[in-house]
Design a protein around this motif. Structure first.
Motif, PDB file in Angstrom:
ATOM      1  N   ALA B 185       0.838  -1.204   0.000  1.00  0.00           N
ATOM      2  CA  ALA B 185       0.000   0.000   0.000  1.00  0.00           C
ATOM      3  C   ALA B 185       0.874   1.255   0.000  1.00  0.00           C
ATOM      4  O   ALA B 185       0.672   2.176  -0.803  1.00  0.00           O
ATOM      5  N   ASN B 186       1.859   1.282   0.879  1.00  0.00           N
ATOM      6  CA  ASN B 186       2.794   2.419   0.898  1.00  0.00           C
ATOM      7  C   ASN B 186       3.416   2.614  -0.480  1.00  0.00           C
ATOM      8  O   ASN B 186       3.557   3.740  -0.970  1.00  0.00           O
ATOM      9  N   SER B 187       3.796   1.514  -1.080  1.00  0.00           N
ATOM     10  CA  SER B 187       4.485   1.563  -2.367  1.00  0.00           C
ATOM     11  C   SER B 187       3.568   2.015  -3.492  1.00  0.00           C
ATOM     12  O   SER B 187       3.980   2.762  -4.373  1.00  0.00           O
ATOM     13  N   ALA B 188       2.326   1.556  -3.472  1.00  0.00           N
ATOM     14  CA  ALA B 188       1.394   1.940  -4.536  1.00  0.00           C
ATOM     15  C   ALA B 188       1.153   3.445  -4.527  1.00  0.00           C
ATOM     16  O   ALA B 188       1.170   4.107  -5.571  1.00  0.00           O
ATOM     17  N   LEU B 189       0.963   3.993  -3.323  1.00  0.00           N
ATOM     18  CA  LEU B 189       0.796   5.458  -3.214  1.00  0.00           C
ATOM     19  C   LEU B 189       2.008   6.177  -3.785  1.00  0.00           C
ATOM     20  O   LEU B 189       1.884   7.171  -4.519  1.00  0.00           O
ATOM     21  N   THR B 190       3.167   5.688  -3.420  1.00  0.00           N
ATOM     22  CA  THR B 190       4.421   6.348  -3.769  1.00  0.00           C
ATOM     23  C   THR B 190       4.626   6.400  -5.277  1.00  0.00           C
ATOM     24  O   THR B 190       4.931   7.446  -5.853  1.00  0.00           O
ATOM     25  N   ILE B 191       4.452   5.252  -5.932  1.00  0.00           N
ATOM     26  CA  ILE B 191       4.795   5.196  -7.348  1.00  0.00           C
ATOM     27  C   ILE B 191       3.714   5.859  -8.209  1.00  0.00           C
ATOM     28  O   ILE B 191       4.023   6.499  -9.221  1.00  0.00           O
ATOM     29  N   ALA B 192       2.444   5.733  -7.798  1.00  0.00           N
ATOM     30  CA  ALA B 192       1.376   6.320  -8.619  1.00  0.00           C
ATOM     31  C   ALA B 192       1.438   7.842  -8.570  1.00  0.00           C
ATOM     32  O   ALA B 192       1.246   8.521  -9.588  1.00  0.00           O
TER      33      ALA B 192
END
Lengths: 341, 341, 341
Positions: B185-192
């Motif tokens: 979840a942290n990563s999805a926010l970051t990359i999007a």
């Protein structure tokens, strides 16, 4: 066909040539000397360095490594001849050795002692029965000795010191919360006396002396190599003038299989940890250890992080010496092989 | 030397070039770019995709992958500096990192948080201490972020959508019987947010908001990229007009380490499962998930089997982006390298 | 695209060509027929021979083998369609098959029956669901049949006997302390009748007969091949005149999932162990077993160490037949491929 169960079965000249080949392989690590050859790596105990260095080493030489963990991902193995196999083991070493000899060009085994009865464990029957039933060379990845570690240790000392003959090598027992295998200690005595070093075994009291067969071998090695072998319980006498301090913890053999009784003894010797104060008594000695090492238990952070600590060099040399070992066992140790690289 | 601990440490241009190289490697998968190179893959937690894609990817490039599972087939590891190692761990990360750096050209680690104390886990100390002690590049295979998954997600969106800037990306919390890691979840926010998408975080209530450091990074990314970042607890508002629905379940941080209290909250939100009815509210959105996914718990069979589900494409892209990553970290990302293929 | 779930799905001519290719690969084991190709080997149960021979075989052909152990180093897997995955499994076979089909060219699975309900296990649903969801060929590494073992057995008999048609093949149940899988017994009946042998199933009493589907297949195979199939509980009648004695222990299907009741039956039949006295009744028969084998439980040391024991040959042939199988499934079985070697 030759096995590699103990360095004592190999000639000193042969060991020297093996280390020379390791030096060459360190300079030129990716070669095709063992293209299509394979090794089965059987682990009855955990491993980081041994597994990584064998897997990587075989593949860097163009070969194939297969890792097996009998009792975990493979079947449990019976080692006793003539056993009526009504217990846990589904398979006998005769078949394991036979089958792996059909598949692979080399078989390596890690089988720590069982810590129940030293009179049984000191016979090293597990790897001996593997070697007996195998039709390909067998490599000892640590049983009651650790001959691959010996090669790496000696290679590291040669790199840092050159000719090691006549240098003072101290094997010191260290603190550790549990009684461990004596294998690396047995091996350190064996290889250091073999190459003519003045070897001192430092341990807290007679109960921590090593098995008679290894002390006897060390004395015989020293006699032949022009080195010496002595035992002391005096920390200062041992460290004073040392050129190499090699640390290892092990269990007291008189209390083998009885960790409570061993603890009563052991708990008094926490101060045997290697620290900077002890190292300051030496002749600017190198420090090493086979790893894994519990920091601030066996050796202090200060020692581990010092320039004189060559434990990482020794770990790296596992890779190079084992590649040389595999080449030697498979007849791919000739200079002409280099051209294929 | 550069590590790959988080995409936030890398420039957007650099990430874009890495994805371009992944596209090229997807077209021409078997090459010799990394002949003789090696990677150590350390898993403290289970893995299917990560292990398979790294092992396979390295070998397709001519290199060697070694899989280690400390605490299972290798020794347990201590990560705290200065620790007196009287506990379970036999080895310190300083030596693990040091030794593996001697053997291998890359070290990758999966180390999930311990789910006891988020204030500790949020520091990501385990992989940071590995990177600190390693002398070769370190790759994060999932800790409190999952940057390899980010690359695969973004590559998949580029393949299906082209330019993703300005598209609505919804990260939805989903039901799951246990509180899971927030990493994806942290990563999805970051990359999007990094690539200019209009990002909506949909979660049941404020307790399911993500750690402040990631929400802050998302806002900063959006500001720089021209995208946006908002948070909602309204299912319909989130799904309405979405171009991409990305699902993940995670534990509520205020109840971190207390699964019973978390369950009292969680048990009310079973209806957050992604189903066809919710997907019908979107702008013909793509659906994806990092896998593994519990069917009919996180997403319905209907969603998983729909044409708009690109989870398998994302899983496949793990292979291609990680190959590009390894090439980039080892300086084998040049166009001239293709000729060697 | 063809799977290899059971030899019954393959034509006899096709099986014969596969064994011919295995003979060729035995002569010339290191080739480049599968360069850059890959296989995922999924083990839900332990393995020595299967894992070693597939890993080694794929690499000897220039390819890449990935070993996965779902539930241990990979995520637990759900096999039921439509399941609401609220239990232990984190991942559905649909995704596992889908993802591995994206990464690898072949998928192999070992999934022993669960020993709870034979009416369920006899459907072999686990590997069938893998094959249904995979888009690459699937290989059975033992479920309720063990078709790779069948190939190795038949290859071994061809090597030692030549034309096997009309030779007497005895499959004998043996003692073992626990009720085991019927897979190898089912498979032995299937392949021996397929190649025209006169097959006798020797078991202690009707409760040890094999599942109707395999006995029916054996009868149909025998009718087509000109062989025969019969069942006896008379040890002497079975061994008398045998050309091949093949041993295996298995659990009584009427007590499937109830080891206590099965033990009441089983405990009377310890004398079914294969020994030299029984072998002396045969027509100088070959003896074999799939391994692992408990010595002095299933067969005596004398039998295992006799010249007529070809169990190691059969184990070795696992390597060669599986290499031929992988080549066949991937269309690399042509004679012209040899030139690439």
């Amino acid at each position: 066909m030759q096995h590699f169960l103990s360095t004592q079965d190999w000639g000193t000249g042969q060991l020297g040539r093996l280390l020379d080949l390791a030096t060459e392989l360190k300079r030129n690590p990716v070669q095709d000397r063992l293209r299509g050859k394979s090794i089965a790596l059987m682990f009855l105990n955990p491993s980081l360095r041994t597994r990584t260095s064998f897997e990587l080493g075989m593949q860097q030489l163009g070969g194939i490594a297969i890792v097996l963990q009998p009792g975990k991902d493979a079947w449990g193995v019976e080692f006793k001849p003539g056993a009526v196999m009504d217990g846990d083991a589904e398979e006998h070493i005769a078949e394991v050795a036979g089958v792996l000899s059909r598949y692979c060009d080399l078989i390596a085994l890690r089988a720590f002692p069982l810590f129940q009865d030293w009179q049984t464990d000191r016979e090293d029957a597990v790897i001996r029965s593997l070697a007996q039933h195998a039709s390909v060379p067998v490599i000892n990845m640590e049983t009651i000795v650790h001959p691959c570690q010996e090669l790496a240790l000696m290679q590291t000392l040669r790199e840092h010191i050159g000719d090691v003959a006549g240098r003072k090598f101290v094997l010191t027992w260290t603190w550790h919360p549990r009684p461990l295998n004596t294998a690396v200690a047995n091996s350190a005595l064996t290889i250091a006396t073999r190459f003519g070093m003045d070897v001192t075994l430092l341990c807290p009291e007679p109960a921590y002396r090593l098995d008679e067969q290894f002390e006897t071998a060390a004395r015989a090695n020293a006699e032949e190599s022009g080195g010496s072998f002595s035992i002391t319980h005096d920390i200062e006498a041992a460290y004073r003038g040392a050129d190499v301090v090699y640390a290892k913890s092990w269990g007291a053999l008189p209390h083998y299989g009885d960790p409570k009784a061993e603890w009563a003894l052991r708990s008094r010797y926490r101060h045997f940890m290697v620290d900077e104060e002890k190292m300051s008594m030496t002749n600017n000695a190198l420090f090493s250890h086979c790893l894994p090492l519990r920091r601030n238990v066996k050796a202090s952070d200060g020692v581990m992080d010092a320039d004189y600590c060559v434990a990482l060099d020794e770990a790296e040399n596992r890779l190079h010496v084992q590649k040389a070992l595999m080449c030697t066992l498979l007849g791919a140790d000739g200079a002409e092989e280099t051209k294929n690289g």
